[in-house]
Design a protein around this motif. Sequence first.
Motif, mmCIF file in Angstrom:
data_model
loop_
_atom_site.group_PDB
_atom_site.id
_atom_site.type_symbol
_atom_site.label_atom_id
_atom_site.label_comp_id
_atom_site.label_asym_id
_atom_site.label_seq_id
_atom_site.Cartn_x
_atom_site.Cartn_y
_atom_site.Cartn_z
ATOM 1 N N LEU A 190 0.832 -1.205 0.000
ATOM 2 C CA LEU A 190 0.000 0.000 0.000
ATOM 3 C C LEU A 190 0.865 1.253 0.000
ATOM 4 O O LEU A 190 0.581 2.225 -0.711
ATOM 5 N N GLY A 191 1.938 1.231 0.792
ATOM 6 C CA GLY A 191 2.847 2.374 0.832
ATOM 7 C C GLY A 191 3.526 2.600 -0.504
ATOM 8 O O GLY A 191 3.695 3.743 -0.937
ATOM 9 N N ALA A 192 3.908 1.518 -1.177
ATOM 10 C CA ALA A 192 4.559 1.635 -2.490
ATOM 11 C C ALA A 192 3.625 2.280 -3.514
ATOM 12 O O ALA A 192 4.046 3.113 -4.318
ATOM 13 N N VAL A 193 2.351 1.901 -3.475
ATOM 14 C CA VAL A 193 1.373 2.479 -4.399
ATOM 15 C C VAL A 193 1.206 3.973 -4.131
ATOM 16 O O VAL A 193 1.272 4.804 -5.051
ATOM 17 N N LEU A 194 1.018 4.337 -2.867
ATOM 18 C CA LEU A 194 0.817 5.747 -2.509
ATOM 19 C C LEU A 194 2.034 6.593 -2.897
ATOM 20 O O LEU A 194 1.895 7.694 -3.430
ATOM 21 N N ARG A 195 3.236 6.072 -2.637
ATOM 22 C CA ARG A 195 4.443 6.842 -2.962
ATOM 23 C C ARG A 195 4.602 7.012 -4.471
ATOM 24 O O ARG A 195 5.015 8.073 -4.932
ATOM 25 N N SER A 196 4.252 5.992 -5.247
ATOM 26 C CA SER A 196 4.382 6.100 -6.699
ATOM 27 C C SER A 196 3.396 7.103 -7.284
ATOM 28 O O SER A 196 3.656 7.705 -8.323
ATOM 29 N N TYR A 197 2.272 7.275 -6.599
ATOM 30 C CA TYR A 197 1.318 8.307 -6.996
ATOM 31 C C TYR A 197 1.695 9.667 -6.403
ATOM 32 O O TYR A 197 0.935 10.620 -6.491
ATOM 33 N N SER A 198 2.871 9.723 -5.754
ATOM 34 C CA SER A 198 3.442 10.938 -5.155
ATOM 35 C C SER A 198 2.793 11.344 -3.831
ATOM 36 O O SER A 198 3.022 12.450 -3.345
ATOM 37 N N PHE A 199 2.016 10.473 -3.223
ATOM 38 C CA PHE A 199 1.432 10.761 -1.913
ATOM 39 C C PHE A 199 2.359 10.240 -0.816
ATOM 40 O O PHE A 199 1.988 9.395 0.003
ATOM 41 N N THR A 200 3.583 10.773 -0.810
ATOM 42 C CA THR A 200 4.580 10.287 0.143
ATOM 43 C C THR A 200 4.266 10.725 1.578
ATOM 44 O O THR A 200 4.680 10.069 2.531
ATOM 45 N N LYS A 201 3.545 11.829 1.737
ATOM 46 C CA LYS A 201 3.228 12.308 3.089
ATOM 47 C C LYS A 201 2.280 11.355 3.811
ATOM 48 O O LYS A 201 2.350 11.214 5.036
ATOM 49 N N ASP A 202 1.378 10.728 3.064
ATOM 50 C CA ASP A 202 0.408 9.826 3.701
ATOM 51 C C ASP A 202 1.114 8.689 4.433
ATOM 52 O O ASP A 202 0.812 8.384 5.591
ATOM 53 N N ALA A 203 2.064 8.049 3.739
ATOM 54 C CA ALA A 203 2.806 6.944 4.349
ATOM 55 C C ALA A 203 3.585 7.436 5.564
ATOM 56 O O ALA A 203 3.706 6.730 6.570
ATOM 57 N N MET A 204 4.088 8.657 5.483
ATOM 58 C CA MET A 204 4.835 9.245 6.604
ATOM 59 C C MET A 204 3.947 9.426 7.828
ATOM 60 O O MET A 204 4.315 9.045 8.953
ATOM 61 N N TYR A 205 2.763 9.991 7.633
ATOM 62 C CA TYR A 205 1.857 10.224 8.764
ATOM 63 C C TYR A 205 1.405 8.915 9.408
ATOM 64 O O TYR A 205 1.286 8.812 10.637
ATOM 65 N N VAL A 206 1.152 7.913 8.584
ATOM 66 C CA VAL A 206 0.730 6.610 9.125
ATOM 67 C C VAL A 206 1.856 5.998 9.956
ATOM 68 O O VAL A 206 1.626 5.461 11.043
#
Length: 446
Positions: free
Chosen positions: A146-162
């Motif tokens: 899930l983190g890999a998908v979010l980061r590839s879509y450039s939502f790197t902050k989401d994985a950070m907050y989680v």
Amino acid sequence: MKSSTKKITLFALTWPIFIEISLHMLMGNADTLMLSQYSDDSVAAVGISNQILALIIVMFGFVATGTSILVAQYLGAGKQKSAAEIAVVSIAANLLFSLILSILLFIFDDRILLLMDLPPELLPEATIYLQVVGGLSFIQAVIMTLGAVLRSYSFTKDAMYVTLGMNIVNVLGNYIVIFGAFGFPVLGVEGVAYSTAISRFLGLIVLFILLIKRLDGGLPFLSLFKLPLAHLKNLLKIGIPSAGEQLSYNASQLVITAFIASLGTEAITTRVYTLNIMMFIFLFAISIGQGSQILIGHMVGAGKIEEAYKRGIKSLKIAIYISFGMAVLFSIFSETLLGIFTANEDILFLGSVLIYLTIILEPGRSFNLVMINSLRAAGDVKFPVYIGILSMWGVAVLFAYLLGIVFGLGLIGIWIAFILDEWLRGILMLRRWRSRIWIQKKFTQV
């Protein structure tokens, strides 16, 4: 999807990844630091178990790695539908694969630990930790995807907050079970294992909600069995060789850990404390490498080959400068930092020497972390595996045994073997990048 069109920079991608990795490392450090107030033996037991779990997590990571590269290349090429389909296939594949591995880990936990030549006094605590965290490790596998998908879509902050939230839950849980807060019984290693598992489960739920929320068009979960097998084939084509390099590295580290275990509990504990500090040195290169992988994947998918090449070289220079500077800084304060974990004079002295050696080690590691990620992003995934296997076993393991065990240099000899391995592989990876052979290997053309 809106995420595929927004402008991204290395800094915008890297700083959330940097903080996320820092928080992941802090989670491990929190376990070590809090357990060090409980027992040095407990620290060693968890350290050995985590070495085994690191190997398992790499096996989970082969799908996540392929996901990150393929989604980035497809988004760069403007193929949003294919990117979404890849995400669904990867989540399902990693869940199934990780469930099987988790069950095997739970069943054969004690037998695996015995293969590590573990001192008998560490076996009970190491076993319970491996049973709980290893048996539920499929949760971490899905989190990685899930983190890999979010980061590839450039939502790197989401994985950070989680990850931040997971750390908070983990530390609070550790505090309760190690120190018996609020009248709770002191559970030691067992309690730390439960705290880790619970924090990951909560993180999984939040990441899944964020994934559904962030992607405007959603993901085609309902059509999972109708998606083309070509997606799974491409995932495996990238993921298996990529994981092979990481798997070889962790397997070699597992063998070297067995060498260290033969030196005694104090040597194991010194290694655990030293690595906990060293992680904060090389996390800069890790985050730069991962941010560069996303950028280069987008560039290669869009056909911007020269931009991708220059991005790889520039990222490498940044990683080397920062890693060297941080290694020098941490070396100056090595005894103070190690003193956070222990008052044992022998551990403080030897650990300080090992941290001084990182001044030479870390620039070499930067070559690997940045260049290998760059080559993977371009689809050149086999070369790092071939070179990695030869160097990790022919240099790192061989010289760790010769210098550390045969010639009696102990951990210092083993660290010298690490230096030789990282520099040899790093220089060869840079030569591969400069050769531009990777230009013909992108996967979006398949």
